[in-house]
Design a protein around this motif. Sequence first.
Motif, mmCIF file in Angstrom:
data_model
loop_
_atom_site.group_PDB
_atom_site.id
_atom_site.type_symbol
_atom_site.label_atom_id
_atom_site.label_comp_id
_atom_site.label_asym_id
_atom_site.label_seq_id
_atom_site.Cartn_x
_atom_site.Cartn_y
_atom_site.Cartn_z
ATOM 1 N N GLU A 155 52.742 20.821 61.006
ATOM 2 C CA GLU A 155 51.321 20.788 60.670
ATOM 3 C C GLU A 155 50.697 19.426 60.979
ATOM 4 N N VAL A 156 51.505 18.359 60.955
ATOM 5 C CA VAL A 156 51.029 17.032 61.367
ATOM 6 C C VAL A 156 51.194 16.966 62.886
ATOM 7 N N LYS A 157 50.158 17.373 63.587
ATOM 8 C CA LYS A 157 50.249 17.536 65.029
ATOM 9 C C LYS A 157 49.655 16.343 65.759
ATOM 10 N N LYS A 158 50.430 15.805 66.658
ATOM 11 C CA LYS A 158 49.941 14.764 67.532
ATOM 12 C C LYS A 158 49.380 15.422 68.788
ATOM 13 N N PRO A 159 48.162 15.063 69.210
ATOM 14 C CA PRO A 159 47.588 15.678 70.422
ATOM 15 C C PRO A 159 48.535 15.572 71.604
ATOM 16 N N GLU A 160 48.566 16.620 72.411
ATOM 17 C CA GLU A 160 49.523 16.693 73.498
ATOM 18 C C GLU A 160 48.909 16.483 74.872
ATOM 19 N N ASN A 161 47.592 16.542 74.972
ATOM 20 C CA ASN A 161 46.972 16.393 76.287
ATOM 21 C C ASN A 161 45.625 15.700 76.138
ATOM 22 N N ALA A 162 45.010 15.431 77.281
ATOM 23 C CA ALA A 162 43.741 14.701 77.291
ATOM 24 C C ALA A 162 42.630 15.487 76.603
ATOM 25 N N SER A 163 42.673 16.808 76.700
ATOM 26 C CA SER A 163 41.644 17.627 76.066
ATOM 27 C C SER A 163 41.669 17.469 74.540
ATOM 28 N N ASP A 164 42.873 17.443 73.944
ATOM 29 C CA ASP A 164 42.989 17.259 72.491
ATOM 30 C C ASP A 164 42.487 15.885 72.066
ATOM 31 N N TRP A 165 42.801 14.857 72.843
ATOM 32 C CA TRP A 165 42.317 13.516 72.520
ATOM 33 C C TRP A 165 40.802 13.432 72.637
ATOM 34 N N ASN A 166 40.231 14.122 73.604
ATOM 35 C CA ASN A 166 38.775 14.113 73.773
ATOM 36 C C ASN A 166 38.062 14.734 72.574
ATOM 37 N N ILE A 167 38.673 15.755 71.979
ATOM 38 C CA ILE A 167 38.078 16.375 70.793
ATOM 39 C C ILE A 167 38.006 15.369 69.645
ATOM 40 N N ILE A 168 39.090 14.607 69.440
ATOM 41 C CA ILE A 168 39.104 13.592 68.381
ATOM 42 C C ILE A 168 38.085 12.502 68.677
ATOM 43 N N ALA A 169 38.012 12.068 69.932
ATOM 44 C CA ALA A 169 37.055 11.020 70.304
ATOM 45 C C ALA A 169 35.618 11.480 70.078
ATOM 46 N N LYS A 170 35.328 12.738 70.367
ATOM 47 C CA LYS A 170 33.978 13.262 70.145
ATOM 48 C C LYS A 170 33.642 13.291 68.653
ATOM 49 N N ASN A 180 34.923 6.624 72.211
ATOM 50 C CA ASN A 180 36.234 6.370 72.830
ATOM 51 C C ASN A 180 37.310 6.003 71.804
ATOM 52 N N CYS A 181 37.221 6.558 70.609
ATOM 53 C CA CYS A 181 38.203 6.286 69.554
ATOM 54 C C CYS A 181 39.101 7.511 69.381
ATOM 55 N N ILE A 182 40.402 7.285 69.391
ATOM 56 C CA ILE A 182 41.358 8.399 69.285
ATOM 57 C C ILE A 182 42.074 8.412 67.934
ATOM 58 N N GLY A 183 41.683 7.543 67.008
ATOM 59 C CA GLY A 183 42.300 7.557 65.690
ATOM 60 C C GLY A 183 42.145 6.236 64.968
ATOM 61 N N ALA A 184 42.197 6.296 63.637
ATOM 62 C CA ALA A 184 42.161 5.109 62.787
ATOM 63 C C ALA A 184 43.548 4.905 62.199
ATOM 64 N N ILE A 185 44.052 3.687 62.292
ATOM 65 C CA ILE A 185 45.417 3.385 61.853
ATOM 66 C C ILE A 185 45.387 2.425 60.676
#
Length: 340
Positions: A155-170, A180-185
């Motif tokens: 359930e703790v899924k790390k994005p696997e492709n550019a499309s998944d990262w783009n969703i988080i950035a949006k 252009n942010c892909i996550g807060a650490i």
Amino acid sequence: MSDADALVAAATAIFMSALVDQHVHRSTRRFWSRPSLVNGRKKYSTTEFIKDLLLDEVDPLNLEYRRNAGFKNFFRMKSSDIETLLGMIGLIISKKNTTFRKAIPPSERFAVTMRFLASGDSYSSLSYLLKMSKQTISSIIPDVCAALISVLQDEVKKPENASDWNIIAKQFHDLWQYPNCIGAIDGKHLTLQAPIHSGSEFFNYKSFHSIVLLAIVDASYNFIYANIGCQRRISDGGVFNNTSFKEQLDTNALHLPPPCPLPGRQLPMQYCLVGDEAFQLTVNLMKPFSGTYARGYKERIFNYRLSRACRVSENAFGILSSSFRVLRKPMLLEPAQQLK
């Protein structure tokens, strides 16, 4: 027989007598389980207690769910979520009955674990509350937690492709106005009682014993990545440098989207994580301006926007601690048990 032989014989007799007494003492059992627990379970079992809590969850007048019901206050979860999780791990945590006694049902084993996670109470406190011995609880909770990890780790899924990262950035751009942010650490120190014979191994720079929970969160407070177990006087940035996520980030193994311009700009910019001053500034990890570098107007605006995005990770830890209050208290367990 000489005096020496007599002395050896006497010493041997005393030693063997002590062994016999010790053996007899160990083999003599007063009772299988304490009468207070056995009688307590007969009078009011955990199963009956859960049923009574469920009666508080529904308003008898309009049959609607009451948010402040006793069941949710006790377990910090709704009954429907409990049933879903129990259905997933019920067969894994169930035990067989023996000729000596009946096994504790999976529902009660799960209830003990959820109460421990919801409250952070000690095993002794749970023993008096749920009428189970401390030794039994100490074996139930690690087993149930291991089962939960096995069925929920995907359930703790790390994005696997550019499309998944783009969703988080949006999402970060729409909700927190940081493109252009892909996550807060961020990292959270989980307080624990000083482990036996550990010295200063788990003593952190904040002057208490802990292990570190490092997490990367998306714009909706969902965990993308989590790492737990690091100790000693290591900052959040040092913990991140030793993770597999950092290695994949440096080797371009995360399949991040190609650089793209910021809104209203033409120069392509890398996608990046956002963190606080504890992290090292890199191409794919942004941190705020500090000291004299933050005095300008543009720098202050940048720090404001970045702090809005970074706050997501802190809020996620707050939500987690609010639901599972075991993270608010010092855990009276050895680190090997906590890492399970």
